[in-house]
Design a protein around this motif. Structure first.
Motif, short mmCIF file in Angstrom:
data_model
loop_
_atom_site.label_atom_id
_atom_site.label_comp_id
_atom_site.label_asym_id
_atom_site.label_seq_id
_atom_site.Cartn_x
_atom_site.Cartn_y
_atom_site.Cartn_z
N GLN A 37 12.30 -7.64 -3.19
CA GLN A 37 12.24 -7.43 -1.86
C GLN A 37 10.82 -6.36 -1.64
O GLN A 37 10.31 -6.80 -0.71
N LYS A 38 10.56 -5.52 -2.44
CA LYS A 38 9.24 -4.78 -2.26
C LYS A 38 8.26 -5.84 -2.55
O LYS A 38 7.23 -5.63 -1.56
N ASP A 39 8.10 -6.74 -3.35
CA ASP A 39 7.14 -7.89 -3.22
C ASP A 39 6.96 -8.64 -2.03
O ASP A 39 5.99 -8.72 -1.49
N ALA A 97 7.98 -7.88 0.81
CA ALA A 97 7.65 -6.84 1.98
C ALA A 97 5.85 -6.85 1.84
O ALA A 97 5.22 -7.02 2.71
N GLN A 98 5.47 -6.50 0.66
CA GLN A 98 3.98 -6.41 0.27
C GLN A 98 3.37 -7.77 0.47
O GLN A 98 2.15 -7.68 1.34
N GLU A 99 3.95 -8.71 0.27
CA GLU A 99 3.28 -9.86 0.51
C GLU A 99 3.10 -10.14 2.01
O GLU A 99 2.02 -10.74 2.37
N GLN A 100 4.09 -9.73 2.97
CA GLN A 100 4.01 -10.17 4.30
C GLN A 100 3.10 -9.17 4.89
O GLN A 100 2.14 -9.63 5.86
N ILE A 146 1.05 -13.64 -3.53
CA ILE A 146 1.05 -14.66 -2.62
C ILE A 146 1.72 -16.06 -3.31
O ILE A 146 1.29 -16.56 -4.28
N ARG A 147 2.95 -16.48 -2.80
CA ARG A 147 3.68 -17.34 -3.35
C ARG A 147 3.08 -18.98 -2.87
O ARG A 147 3.26 -19.85 -3.74
N ASN A 148 2.35 -18.96 -1.94
CA ASN A 148 1.95 -20.35 -1.61
C ASN A 148 0.65 -20.70 -2.43
O ASN A 148 -0.59 -19.92 -2.03
#
Length: 264
Positions: A49-51, A53-56, A134-136
């Protein structure tokens, strides 16, 4: 709870019920393992969840930066398009010198000494730990290639800067019209298209001596160096805008992905 389990163990040992004690011990171990797994799962969920939020935050930062980059890139493309139009007008004056007036000539010549250079916002995401958030992967690919794509445009801009500084400005000075060109632009007020504040307008009037008042426009138009510089400017502006359109497509693609990935 611990006292409860300890009491059960002591009772089983006291009654010499070994098989049941072993089953109990195995069950207790299983409960401990399950507890550990649950704790790890909760911890992993919290970290995820932290990751996310940071990604956003990173994606929103990127969207703001590349929206600004797109606006700046469009400004520079427009500057070159206006420069190309002015250069074609100059070639028309060269071919038909009887149609030219000093004001028209100086207005067009001003575009030869403008400096439409693209200087995008730079961030530290690529090459840092932030990129892993960044997952994309398509977005990661575009970001990774961004510096190389920008270089293709900036390389052409630097070549034009050399022509402008080393040849165009000296040519206008040699022809005795540099003062006239600058006076024409500034006397009616001018705000560069790339100005940080678009509402700022500078009005300035050069004092004009007798040399500037008696410029032979025909001699200016028949100067072969000037004609060559006009032609080179068209070529550089057209080529740079061609590369800029590719860069613009990259930015638009990136912004489309960001809009899809950002959870507004």
């Amino acid at each position: 709870m611990i006292k409860f389990f300890r009491k059960i163990r002591q009772q089983l040992i006291a009654e010499n019920r070994v098989s049941k004690y072993l089953l109990y011990a195995i069950g207790e171990i299983i409960l401990v393992v399950i507890g550990i797994l649950i704790a790890l799962s909760i911890n992993n969920w919290n970290e995820k969840q932290k990751d996310l939020a940071q990604e956003q935050l990173i994606l929103k930062q990127l969207r703001a930066e590349y929206q600004s980059n797109l606006a700046q890139l469009d400004e520079k493309v427009l500057m070159r398009e206006e420069g190309i139009e002015a250069c074609h007008q100059l070639l028309s004056y060269i071919d038909n010198p009887e149609e030219v007036t000093s004001d028209k000539l100086y207005d067009a010549l001003w575009h030869l000494v403008l400096d439409p250079t693209f200087d995008p916002i730079k961030n530290d995401i690529v090459g840092s730990e932030k990129i892993r958030l960044i997952r994309n992967q398509e977005l990661v690919r575009i970001l990774s290639n961004w510096s190389s794509d920008v270089y293709q445009v900036q390389e052409l801009e630097l070549e034009f800067q050399k022509i402008r500084t080393e040849f165009t400005a000296p040519c206008l000075t040699r022809l005795g019209i540099a003062r006239n060109v600058n006076n024409r632009v500034w006397q009616e007020g001018y705000s560069p298209i790339e100005a940080l504040e678009k509402d700022r307008n500078l009005n300035y009037k050069f004092t004009m001596g007798p040399t500037q008042k008696t410029v032979d426009l025909q001699a200016v138009l028949f100067d072969v160096e000037l004609e060559g510089l006009v032609s080179w400017t068209i070529s550089f502006f057209e080529n740079t805008n061609l590369q800029s359109q590719t860069l613009r497509s990259r930015i638009k693609q990136m912004l489309e992905i960001l809009d899809q990935e950002i959870a507004d």
